[in-house]
Design an enzyme around this catalytic site. Sequence first.
Site, PDB file in Angstrom:
ATOM      1  N   GLY A 208     -48.573   3.234  44.053  1.00  0.00           N
ATOM      2  CA  GLY A 208     -47.710   2.108  43.728  1.00  0.00           C
ATOM      3  C   GLY A 208     -47.531   1.176  44.912  1.00  0.00           C
ATOM      4  N   GLY A 210     -44.527  -1.272  47.065  1.00  0.00           N
ATOM      5  CA  GLY A 210     -43.132  -1.594  47.316  1.00  0.00           C
ATOM      6  C   GLY A 210     -42.994  -2.877  48.116  1.00  0.00           C
ATOM      7  N   PHE A 212     -42.334  -3.113  51.344  1.00  0.00           N
ATOM      8  CA  PHE A 212     -42.901  -3.013  52.680  1.00  0.00           C
ATOM      9  C   PHE A 212     -44.377  -2.596  52.690  1.00  0.00           C
ATOM     10  CE2 PHE A 212     -38.339  -2.013  53.026  1.00  0.00           C
ATOM     11  CZ  PHE A 212     -37.951  -2.998  53.909  1.00  0.00           C
ATOM     12  N   ASN A 214     -47.906  -0.498  50.277  1.00  0.00           N
ATOM     13  CA  ASN A 214     -48.449   0.153  49.089  1.00  0.00           C
ATOM     14  C   ASN A 214     -48.932   1.543  49.471  1.00  0.00           C
ATOM     15  OD1 ASN A 214     -50.507  -0.831  50.637  1.00  0.00           O
ATOM     16  ND2 ASN A 214     -51.615  -1.826  48.995  1.00  0.00           N
ATOM     17  N   VAL A 215     -48.926   2.445  48.495  1.00  0.00           N
ATOM     18  CA  VAL A 215     -49.205   3.856  48.735  1.00  0.00           C
ATOM     19  C   VAL A 215     -50.404   4.278  47.896  1.00  0.00           C
ATOM     20  CG1 VAL A 215     -48.271   6.198  48.686  1.00  0.00           C
ATOM     21  CG2 VAL A 215     -46.756   4.267  49.177  1.00  0.00           C
ATOM     22  N   LYS A 231     -49.429   5.712  53.246  1.00  0.00           N
ATOM     23  CA  LYS A 231     -48.616   4.507  53.090  1.00  0.00           C
ATOM     24  C   LYS A 231     -49.178   3.425  54.002  1.00  0.00           C
ATOM     25  CE  LYS A 231     -43.779   2.974  53.258  1.00  0.00           C
ATOM     26  NZ  LYS A 231     -42.381   3.401  53.515  1.00  0.00           N
ATOM     27  N   ASP A 329     -30.690   3.113  52.151  1.00  0.00           N
ATOM     28  CA  ASP A 329     -31.335   2.687  50.897  1.00  0.00           C
ATOM     29  C   ASP A 329     -31.555   3.885  49.979  1.00  0.00           C
ATOM     30  OD1 ASP A 329     -32.350   0.877  49.095  1.00  0.00           O
ATOM     31  OD2 ASP A 329     -34.379   0.898  49.928  1.00  0.00           O
TER      32      ASP A 329
END
Length: 423
Positions: A208, A210, A212, A214-215, A231, A329
């Site tokens: 996915g 995010g 900051f 992608n993974v 990551k 977070d």
Amino acid sequence: MINRHPLLMTDYNIIEDEEDEEQIIEKRRKQREELLKRLGAVSEDSNMTANSPVVVSKQNSESTSRSETKKINENEVIAPRDLSLSSTYNKTAVPTTPSSAQSSTGRKRKSRFEPEEPTSADGDTSPSQQANNSLNNSLNNKKQNRWDMFAEADTPADNYNSPGVVEKGGIGAENPSLTDNWDDAEGYYRVRIGEVLDSRYVVYGYTGQGVFSNVVRARDGARGNRDVAVKIIRNNEVMHKTGLRELDVLKRLNDADPDDKFHCLRLFRHFFHKQHLCLVFEPLSMNLREVLKKYGKDVGLHVKAVRSYSQQLFFALKLLKKANILHADIKPDNILVNESKLVLKLCDFGSASHVADNEITPYLVSRFYRAPEIILGIPYDFGIDMWSAGCTIYELYTGKIMFPGKSNNQVKVIFLQRSNKFC
């Protein structure tokens, strides 16, 4: 007055006519020779013998008697004129033999003005023709070797590979001219299935993306093809600094928990790939948001599962306080579980910081999980992570968001509404 015999007059006129015809023929012949010389053609004799059966008939007619010359007089005068016109505009208008259509070498003339190639007596090509042939061959070879960017057959596919493509038997050569195409417009790395990162991690899946990074999922070739999660931080200055800060936080947490008992995500190592900071983690399966949608949408999870997840989450908060780190977070999206859904790990430390470095900002933490002190703009500490953990546990048990406000003011109104029920 002298009377002449009619027969003598007839003979005299015939002689004068024959002399005029010979002069006309000679005059036409000289005109043809001059015209052929201007056009660069061969001599009259070679052309007449090879291309003009009409001239042959003229030569035969000259060898006949004068009486026969008188009969074909008109035809002979017209024939040279036709020959001159045909040689001027199109020599193929005159009937030709098959041998005259091509040269002895079998090469057709490209233009009617191009002279025929002379040949030697034994049928071999002349030195000038051999030189021309060698020049033509060299030009053809250069033309064939010239690269055409629009020709499919000339594309050097063997020398260029797509970025990161893995060939059979090793890593493919990378084309340095394509380095501008590694990232998209927002700085995310364009992941390719089968790509090898750091000469050991073979990408086989995409997890996915995010804010900051992608993974991706990969297999570590240096550790027996063990599954890992990589990551890849976005390639810009702000995200790069954030990634370095996250790397520092993860190292401190791992050092504080060498036995992996406090349920924070484990970092294996890091490296740089195409100017991207890459962090290698242990592989996990789903986050709690996905678990809640799959097993408890709108109704929540079983109380035993909620109890187990809450206990492990509190262990992670204990480790954060021990290392003097604020996660800032915590939410279901940043809590992962393994394949069996039994073990929980707190992840995504991109917003984490040291407790002494906290800055007062009204937009820290996601809005649904934001503590009152952040919204009010007052100093905060480890309590903001405890507030976020409490909102997450409530959502796991009920399947509903506790403070679903669209802004900070609406969230404060919901705070008052919820608190009035308990006052």
